[in-house]
Every structure is written in C-alpha cells, then in structure tokens.
Design a protein around this motif. Structure first.
Motif, PDB file in Angstrom:
ATOM      1  N   GLU A 268      75.230 -31.195 -78.172  1.00  9.93           N
ATOM      2  CA  GLU A 268      74.459 -31.085 -76.913  1.00  9.93           C
ATOM      3  C   GLU A 268      73.579 -32.300 -76.684  1.00  9.93           C
ATOM      4  O   GLU A 268      73.473 -32.816 -75.581  1.00  9.93           O
ATOM      5  CB  GLU A 268      73.611 -29.821 -76.947  1.00  9.93           C
ATOM      6  CG  GLU A 268      73.137 -29.424 -75.542  1.00  9.93           C
ATOM      7  CD  GLU A 268      72.241 -28.224 -75.586  1.00  9.93           C
ATOM      8  OE1 GLU A 268      71.152 -28.282 -75.024  1.00  9.93           O
ATOM      9  OE2 GLU A 268      72.650 -27.237 -76.249  1.00  9.93           O
ATOM     10  N   LEU A 269      73.011 -32.762 -77.792  1.00 11.08           N
ATOM     11  CA  LEU A 269      72.166 -33.958 -77.723  1.00 11.08           C
ATOM     12  C   LEU A 269      72.969 -35.173 -77.246  1.00 11.08           C
ATOM     13  O   LEU A 269      72.522 -35.958 -76.414  1.00 11.08           O
ATOM     14  CB  LEU A 269      71.593 -34.232 -79.120  1.00 11.08           C
ATOM     15  CG  LEU A 269      70.257 -34.955 -79.096  1.00 11.08           C
ATOM     16  CD1 LEU A 269      69.134 -33.961 -78.824  1.00 11.08           C
ATOM     17  CD2 LEU A 269      70.040 -35.664 -80.425  1.00 11.08           C
ATOM     18  N   LYS A 270      74.208 -35.195 -77.759  1.00 11.17           N
ATOM     19  CA  LYS A 270      75.085 -36.295 -77.388  1.00 11.17           C
ATOM     20  C   LYS A 270      75.373 -36.258 -75.869  1.00 11.17           C
ATOM     21  O   LYS A 270      75.333 -37.279 -75.173  1.00 11.17           O
ATOM     22  CB  LYS A 270      76.387 -36.160 -78.180  1.00 11.17           C
ATOM     23  CG  LYS A 270      77.094 -37.477 -78.357  1.00 11.17           C
ATOM     24  CD  LYS A 270      78.207 -37.326 -79.339  1.00 11.17           C
ATOM     25  CE  LYS A 270      79.434 -38.054 -78.866  1.00 11.17           C
ATOM     26  NZ  LYS A 270      80.626 -37.524 -79.514  1.00 11.17           N
ATOM     27  N   ASP A 271      75.637 -35.008 -75.382  1.00 15.87           N
ATOM     28  CA  ASP A 271      75.897 -34.846 -73.942  1.00 15.87           C
ATOM     29  C   ASP A 271      74.740 -35.361 -73.109  1.00 15.87           C
ATOM     30  O   ASP A 271      74.909 -36.046 -72.110  1.00 15.87           O
ATOM     31  CB  ASP A 271      76.114 -33.365 -73.618  1.00 15.87           C
ATOM     32  CG  ASP A 271      77.547 -32.973 -73.931  1.00 15.87           C
ATOM     33  OD1 ASP A 271      78.309 -33.910 -74.290  1.00 15.87           O
ATOM     34  OD2 ASP A 271      77.879 -31.781 -73.842  1.00 15.87           O
ATOM     35  N   LYS A 272      73.539 -34.968 -73.537  1.00 14.48           N
ATOM     36  CA  LYS A 272      72.325 -35.408 -72.830  1.00 14.48           C
ATOM     37  C   LYS A 272      72.262 -36.929 -72.772  1.00 14.48           C
ATOM     38  O   LYS A 272      71.958 -37.527 -71.735  1.00 14.48           O
ATOM     39  CB  LYS A 272      71.084 -34.875 -73.580  1.00 14.48           C
ATOM     40  CG  LYS A 272      70.634 -33.528 -73.111  1.00 14.48           C
ATOM     41  CD  LYS A 272      69.312 -33.667 -72.355  1.00 14.48           C
ATOM     42  CE  LYS A 272      69.019 -32.433 -71.530  1.00 14.48           C
ATOM     43  NZ  LYS A 272      68.730 -31.255 -72.346  1.00 14.48           N
ATOM     44  N   HIS A 273      72.564 -37.491 -73.914  1.00  8.04           N
ATOM     45  CA  HIS A 273      72.500 -38.943 -74.026  1.00  8.04           C
ATOM     46  C   HIS A 273      73.490 -39.602 -73.048  1.00  8.04           C
ATOM     47  O   HIS A 273      73.146 -40.519 -72.296  1.00  8.04           O
ATOM     48  CB  HIS A 273      72.808 -39.351 -75.474  1.00  8.04           C
ATOM     49  CG  HIS A 273      72.565 -40.794 -75.744  1.00  8.04           C
ATOM     50  ND1 HIS A 273      71.342 -41.389 -75.497  1.00  8.04           N
ATOM     51  CD2 HIS A 273      73.380 -41.762 -76.210  1.00  8.04           C
ATOM     52  CE1 HIS A 273      71.415 -42.663 -75.815  1.00  8.04           C
ATOM     53  NE2 HIS A 273      72.653 -42.916 -76.249  1.00  8.04           N
TER      54      HIS A 273
ATOM     55  N   GLU B 209      74.748 -38.276 -70.436  1.00  5.11           N
ATOM     56  CA  GLU B 209      74.298 -38.006 -69.066  1.00  5.11           C
ATOM     57  C   GLU B 209      73.261 -39.041 -68.627  1.00  5.11           C
ATOM     58  O   GLU B 209      73.333 -39.590 -67.532  1.00  5.11           O
ATOM     59  CB  GLU B 209      73.679 -36.620 -69.023  1.00  5.11           C
ATOM     60  CG  GLU B 209      73.733 -35.968 -67.655  1.00  5.11           C
ATOM     61  CD  GLU B 209      73.220 -34.558 -67.755  1.00  5.11           C
ATOM     62  OE1 GLU B 209      72.071 -34.356 -67.364  1.00  5.11           O
ATOM     63  OE2 GLU B 209      73.959 -33.705 -68.283  1.00  5.11           O
TER      64      GLU B 209
END
Ligand code: ADP
Length: 267
Positions: free
Chosen positions: A1-6, A8
C-alpha cells in the motif's frame, strides 16, 4: 500500500510538471510567434524606403542625371527616404534599449511644465504648418513650478511623441492643450487634441508597435508606427500608467502620471 501511495504521488508530480511544461511551451510559442511577426514588420517597414531609393537612383542613372530638374527632384526624394530609414532605426534602437536592461533611468528632479514649454516651442513651426496652437498650462491655483522625479531625457521624448502626434492627427486650425494636475504625490499630465480621434476598437491597439489606424497619414508625416509604443514603455519604466480617451471626429486625450519630486531634493 505504501508503494502504491508512493507511485501515486510520483504520478501526481509528473502530471503537474507536464502541465506546467505545457504552459511554458504555449508561452514560448506565443513569444516566438510575436518575435516572427515583429521581424516581419521591421523588414516590411524598411523595405519601402529602400526600394524607393533604389528606384530614384535607377531613374537618375537611366538619364535623369542630365536633366537638372529631375536630378534635384530625385535627390530630394532620396534624402526623404533616408530620413525615414533613420527615424525607423532610431525608434527601433530606443525600443530595444527600453526592453533590455540596458536602460537605467536617470532619475532627477526637474520642472515638467518648463520642459514641456521648451518642447512646445521647438514644435511651434511644425504646428504652424497646420495652423494648430500648442497651449501648455499649469493649473493656476497650484504652486508652480511642477517638479517631478523622473528621467528628463525620456520624459522629453514622451512629450515630443505625443505633441507631434497631436499636430499630425489634429484638425487643421485646431489646438492641443497640455494640462498638469496636482494629485498628492503625483502629477497628472494630459495632452488633449482636437483631432481625428481614434475609434473605440483601435484604442487598446494604438500602443502596439507598428499599429496604425491610417497608414497613409502616418507615413506622410514620417511616422514609424513606433511612437506610442515608445511612450508606453517609457511611462511604464517609471512605474506609471498611460491612458487614452478618444472620440472620432472630436479628439483624443492621452493622460499619464509622474511622481512628484521631494521638495528637499529640489535645488
Ligand atoms: P505613428 O508614427 O504612425 O504616428 P504612433 O505609434 O505614434 O505611430 O501612433 C500609432 C497610430 O495611432 C497612428 O498611426 C495613428 O493612427 C494613431 N494616433 C496616434 N496619435 C493620435 C492622435 N493624437 N489622434 C489620432 N490618432 C492618433
């Protein structure tokens, strides 16, 4: 999820960047278009007098030289075309200096009414040819002289350009009035003619380089189409504004402000 945020946030940044670069590209394209148009205009303005000179010289070489009357006539025309070229080059030089940082205004306190009167005297003969009176008046109820803090050379040029226009586009037998008004920390200067006037749709455009409402009339008086562009540049370089009110068939009024000189600075 953190990766997705990044991911984004990176993609947001990228799209913001793309947007600004789109804007930057549009701005550059606009500047480039303006530059091309400007060069085209300059070339066009220079062409006419150069072709004329070429024509006069050909006529002289093709036999005109033998005839004293033709000789004189064509040499005089050549001289006029050269004067025109000099006017255009001088105006272009002034504009380019004003647009680059090369111009440092030399601010000094001086009496703007006295300067205007001097310039009006110099233009009196020219005005007389069209039976136009130049009236320079300070408001009687205000303490004269009117001292401003400005660049005297450039303010002189503003006055020359506005008064010359008022003579060229003024009604024969009419008058030009220059008025000065006290506005607390500024002096308002108004140049009003009783001339042909300027149509509503042309009012915002006459300050553009090479814009003319009447090309024939402008050329006839040796106009380059740069006079008002120079005026606007000079007024704005002083951090001030120029406005124009006009009515076709009635006349035009150009108004601009200058900062008052500090009384302690007046020698
Ligand atoms: P020009 O050398 O053609 O006079 P300017 O930049 O001084 O160039 O003026 C631009 C145009 O604005 C002129 O060609 C003329 O059509 C119009 N104009 C300028 N001053 C006046 C005036 N006082 N009355 C009417 N028209 C004017």
């Amino acid at each position: 999820e953190l990766k997705d945020k990044h991911v984004e946030s990176i993609s947001e940044e990228l799209s913001a960047w793309a947007e600004t670069s789109d804007m930057e590209i549009a701005r550059l394209k606009e500047t480039e278009k303006f530059r091309k148009e400007y060069l085209g205009n300059v070339a066009h303005e220079l062409k006419t007098p150069i072709f004329n000179i070429q024509g006069y010289i050909s006529t002289l070489l093709d036999g005109g030289l033998e005839d004293e009357l033709i000789n004189r006539k064509y040499l005089e025309r050549t001289e006029k075309s050269i004067d025109r070229l000099i006017n255009i080059v001088n105006d272009l030089d002034t504009i380019s200096k004003l647009e680059s940082d090369m111009t440092r205004l030399k601010m000094e306190p001086f009496d703007v009414v006295a300067l205007t009167k001097e310039i009006a005297d110099q233009l009196e003969m020219k005005a007389g040819e069209r039976h136009i009176k130049l009236l320079v008046k300070g408001a009687e109820d205000l303490p004269s002289p009117f001292w401003v803090l400005a660049d005297k050379h450039y303010v002189g040029q503003v006055m020359v350009n506005l008064l010359t226009n008022s003579i060229c586009y003024g009604r024969e037998g009419g008058q030009t009035r220059v008025r000065f008004r006290d506005m607390l920390d500024k002096i308002l200067i108004e140049v009003e003619d009783s001339g042909v006037g300027i149509a509503k749709e042309d009012i915002p455009r006459v300050f553009e380089r090479f814009y003319r409402t009447d090309k024939g009339r402008s050329r006839e008086h040796g106009g380059t189409g740069l006079g008002l562009a120079i005026v606007k540049h000079i007024v704005e370089a002083h951090g001030e504004h120029i406005t124009l009110r006009s009515e076709v068939g009635v006349g035009s009024t150009f108004s601009f402000t200058l900062k008052k000189a500090d009384p302690n600075e007046i020698k």
